[in-house]
Design a protein around this motif. Structure first.
Motif, PDB file in Angstrom:
ATOM      1  N   VAL A 117       0.835  -1.198   0.000  1.00  0.00           N
ATOM      2  CA  VAL A 117       0.000   0.000   0.000  1.00  0.00           C
ATOM      3  C   VAL A 117       0.872   1.252   0.000  1.00  0.00           C
ATOM      4  N   LEU A 118       0.487   2.222  -0.813  1.00  0.00           N
ATOM      5  CA  LEU A 118       1.098   3.543  -0.735  1.00  0.00           C
ATOM      6  C   LEU A 118      -0.022   4.521  -0.374  1.00  0.00           C
ATOM      7  N   THR A 119       0.145   5.174   0.773  1.00  0.00           N
ATOM      8  CA  THR A 119      -0.922   6.035   1.274  1.00  0.00           C
ATOM      9  C   THR A 119      -0.554   7.501   1.089  1.00  0.00           C
ATOM     10  N   ALA A 120      -1.532   8.288   0.657  1.00  0.00           N
ATOM     11  CA  ALA A 120      -1.376   9.738   0.612  1.00  0.00           C
ATOM     12  C   ALA A 120      -2.220  10.345   1.716  1.00  0.00           C
ATOM     13  N   ALA A 121      -1.583  11.160   2.558  1.00  0.00           N
ATOM     14  CA  ALA A 121      -2.313  11.822   3.634  1.00  0.00           C
ATOM     15  C   ALA A 121      -1.646  13.160   3.898  1.00  0.00           C
ATOM     16  N   GLN A 122      -2.448  14.203   4.069  1.00  0.00           N
ATOM     17  CA  GLN A 122      -1.918  15.540   4.353  1.00  0.00           C
ATOM     18  C   GLN A 122      -0.895  15.977   3.303  1.00  0.00           C
ATOM     19  N   ARG A 123      -1.200  15.687   2.058  1.00  0.00           N
ATOM     20  CA  ARG A 123      -0.300  16.044   0.953  1.00  0.00           C
ATOM     21  C   ARG A 123       1.089  15.447   1.093  1.00  0.00           C
ATOM     22  N   ARG A 124       1.152  14.212   1.616  1.00  0.00           N
ATOM     23  CA  ARG A 124       2.424  13.491   1.706  1.00  0.00           C
ATOM     24  C   ARG A 124       2.178  12.050   1.317  1.00  0.00           C
ATOM     25  N   PHE A 125       3.182  11.425   0.689  1.00  0.00           N
ATOM     26  CA  PHE A 125       3.148   9.973   0.556  1.00  0.00           C
ATOM     27  C   PHE A 125       3.745   9.399   1.830  1.00  0.00           C
ATOM     28  N   ASP A 126       3.244   8.233   2.253  1.00  0.00           N
ATOM     29  CA  ASP A 126       3.664   7.723   3.558  1.00  0.00           C
ATOM     30  C   ASP A 126       5.043   7.076   3.530  1.00  0.00           C
ATOM     31  N   GLY A 171       2.955  -3.777  -8.554  1.00  0.00           N
ATOM     32  CA  GLY A 171       1.573  -3.396  -8.250  1.00  0.00           C
ATOM     33  C   GLY A 171       1.539  -2.665  -6.927  1.00  0.00           C
ATOM     34  N   LEU A 172       0.876  -1.547  -6.893  1.00  0.00           N
ATOM     35  CA  LEU A 172       0.760  -0.781  -5.647  1.00  0.00           C
ATOM     36  C   LEU A 172      -0.704  -0.455  -5.432  1.00  0.00           C
ATOM     37  N   ARG A 173      -1.141  -0.645  -4.218  1.00  0.00           N
ATOM     38  CA  ARG A 173      -2.494  -0.182  -3.900  1.00  0.00           C
ATOM     39  C   ARG A 173      -2.372   1.259  -3.429  1.00  0.00           C
ATOM     40  N   LEU A 174      -3.097   2.139  -4.071  1.00  0.00           N
ATOM     41  CA  LEU A 174      -3.003   3.568  -3.762  1.00  0.00           C
ATOM     42  C   LEU A 174      -4.179   3.964  -2.884  1.00  0.00           C
ATOM     43  N   VAL A 175      -3.866   4.483  -1.719  1.00  0.00           N
ATOM     44  CA  VAL A 175      -4.927   4.877  -0.787  1.00  0.00           C
ATOM     45  C   VAL A 175      -4.815   6.377  -0.536  1.00  0.00           C
ATOM     46  N   ASN A 176      -5.878   7.080  -0.783  1.00  0.00           N
ATOM     47  CA  ASN A 176      -5.888   8.531  -0.554  1.00  0.00           C
ATOM     48  C   ASN A 176      -6.786   8.831   0.644  1.00  0.00           C
ATOM     49  N   GLN A 177      -6.189   9.323   1.724  1.00  0.00           N
ATOM     50  CA  GLN A 177      -6.973   9.621   2.927  1.00  0.00           C
ATOM     51  C   GLN A 177      -7.384  11.083   3.010  1.00  0.00           C
ATOM     52  N   ALA A 210      -1.448   7.555 -12.431  1.00  0.00           N
ATOM     53  CA  ALA A 210      -2.657   6.977 -11.837  1.00  0.00           C
ATOM     54  C   ALA A 210      -3.383   8.019 -10.990  1.00  0.00           C
ATOM     55  N   PRO A 211      -4.697   8.187 -11.193  1.00  0.00           N
ATOM     56  CA  PRO A 211      -5.455   9.111 -10.352  1.00  0.00           C
ATOM     57  C   PRO A 211      -5.654   8.528  -8.951  1.00  0.00           C
ATOM     58  N   MET A 212      -5.659   9.381  -7.965  1.00  0.00           N
ATOM     59  CA  MET A 212      -5.989   8.956  -6.599  1.00  0.00           C
ATOM     60  C   MET A 212      -7.159   9.793  -6.115  1.00  0.00           C
ATOM     61  N   PRO A 213      -8.378   9.375  -6.472  1.00  0.00           N
ATOM     62  CA  PRO A 213      -9.549  10.179  -6.092  1.00  0.00           C
ATOM     63  C   PRO A 213      -9.707  10.240  -4.572  1.00  0.00           C
ATOM     64  N   THR A 214     -10.483  11.221  -4.144  1.00  0.00           N
ATOM     65  CA  THR A 214     -10.690  11.443  -2.716  1.00  0.00           C
ATOM     66  C   THR A 214     -11.233  10.202  -2.018  1.00  0.00           C
ATOM     67  N   GLN A 222     -10.572   7.161  -1.758  1.00  0.00           N
ATOM     68  CA  GLN A 222     -10.801   5.930  -2.506  1.00  0.00           C
ATOM     69  C   GLN A 222      -9.509   5.158  -2.664  1.00  0.00           C
ATOM     70  N   ASN A 223      -9.661   3.884  -3.033  1.00  0.00           N
ATOM     71  CA  ASN A 223      -8.504   3.055  -3.338  1.00  0.00           C
ATOM     72  C   ASN A 223      -8.326   2.968  -4.838  1.00  0.00           C
ATOM     73  N   GLY A 224      -7.085   2.965  -5.254  1.00  0.00           N
ATOM     74  CA  GLY A 224      -6.788   2.753  -6.660  1.00  0.00           C
ATOM     75  C   GLY A 224      -5.599   1.822  -6.755  1.00  0.00           C
ATOM     76  N   VAL A 225      -5.206   1.520  -7.980  1.00  0.00           N
ATOM     77  CA  VAL A 225      -4.069   0.635  -8.165  1.00  0.00           C
ATOM     78  C   VAL A 225      -3.166   1.191  -9.253  1.00  0.00           C
ATOM     79  N   ALA A 226      -1.871   1.111  -9.028  1.00  0.00           N
ATOM     80  CA  ALA A 226      -0.904   1.422 -10.076  1.00  0.00           C
ATOM     81  C   ALA A 226      -0.200   0.116 -10.437  1.00  0.00           C
ATOM     82  N   LEU A 227      -0.120  -0.157 -11.729  1.00  0.00           N
ATOM     83  CA  LEU A 227       0.487  -1.394 -12.203  1.00  0.00           C
ATOM     84  C   LEU A 227       1.453  -1.032 -13.313  1.00  0.00           C
ATOM     85  N   PHE A 228       2.713  -1.393 -13.134  1.00  0.00           N
ATOM     86  CA  PHE A 228       3.677  -1.082 -14.195  1.00  0.00           C
ATOM     87  C   PHE A 228       4.860  -2.032 -14.143  1.00  0.00           C
TER      88      PHE A 228
END
Ligand SMILES: [Cu+2]
Length: 263
Positions: free
Chosen positions: A177-186, A199-205, A221-225, A227-233
């Motif tokens: 998981v890669l989390t975005a919170a307070q305009r930071r990646f964790d 593959g990364l699960r993208l979590v936007n808090q 990859a978009p990270m909507p508010t 929501q969970n998304g996925v980046a695959l490359f």
């Protein structure tokens, strides 16, 4: 020969174009404030200023200062140009319904302010006070604009069943998981093996949308508010790369990290 005495400007009623300019200015004053309070996770005090300038300008139009309509047009143009990248970024993402709606409304109101301000400035300069009617074209243009805005909002309101829904299936729950919170990646660094499919699960808090971008591997990859998304490359080449959030301003604010592709 009788001389006609010029009426003092203050006594005339406001022209239709002047009133329209004032309404548009009030719109450009209130929308950024709403945006800052309701949608942005960090309400920046600078937004209050964005509300103040159009209010003062509206006051000057009502006081009939001769340059006020031109100033209103200038302000509207400045808001459109100055916020251009952010407005475009929001408008190309109709799935972020609230941000999309606010930005569409803001563009519409600023366009009205620009047009009405310019038209009022020209009319006040070139026609006698009694001839300052609302041009016939204005209602047609306004109706067209309202139609466009309503159409855009309806399209945005249709629920999208895009990849996000499909990607929530069980197997993907095991991805890192890669989390975005307070305009930071964790995490500041991501390590992967060269040639691996990543593959990364993208979590936007956050209450605002983010992105996950790696230019070298064409990952956007978009990270909507909320929501969970996925980046695959595929990490095809060893090296050190930057991953970042492509929303204007976020990378500069520190929303980035390093992708290390090693053996
Ligand atoms: Cu971001």
């Amino acid at each position: 020969m009788a001389t006609t005495k010029q009426q003092p400007a203050r006594n005339r009623r406001w022209t239709g174009l002047e009133q329209l300019t004032v309404v548009a200015l009030l719109g450009t004053a209130s929308i950024p404030v709403y945006y800052a309070l309701a949608l942005s996770s960090e309400a920046e005090p600078i937004f209050a200023l964005f509300g103040l300038v159009p209010l003062v300008t509206a006051g000057l139009v009502l006081r009939r200062w001769r340059w006020a309509p031109a100033l209103a047009a200038l302000w509207s143009a400045g808001m459109l140009l100055g916020n251009g990248p952010a407005l475009v970024a929001a408008i190309v993402q109709p799935d972020e319904t609230r941000a999309f709606a606010v930005n569409v409304l803001f563009v519409a109101v600023a366009v009205v302010g620009l047009g009405a301000g310019l038209a009022a400035a020209v009319q006040n300069r070139c026609t006698a006070p009694v001839d300052r009617h609302m041009p016939r074209l204005v209602p047609v243009l306004l109706a067209t604009l309202v139609g466009l805005v309503v159409g855009a909002l309806l399209v945005a309101a249709i629920p999208q069943h895009g990849p996000e829904t499909l990607l929530d299936s069980a197997g993907l729950g095991n991805l890192p998981v890669l989390t975005a919170a307070q305009r930071r990646f964790d995490r500041p660094e991501i390590h992967v093996k060269v040639g691996a499919t990543v593959g990364l699960r993208l979590v936007n808090q956050d209450q605002e949308r983010h992105r996950f971008d790696i230019d070298a591997f064409n990952v956007h990859a978009p990270m909507p508010t909320k929501q969970n998304g996925v980046a695959l490359f595929q990490a095809t080449q060893a090296g050190t790369y930057t991953f970042y959030c492509g929303i204007p301003g976020h990378r500069a604010a520190g929303m980035q990290g390093t992708l290390i592709v090693g053996p």
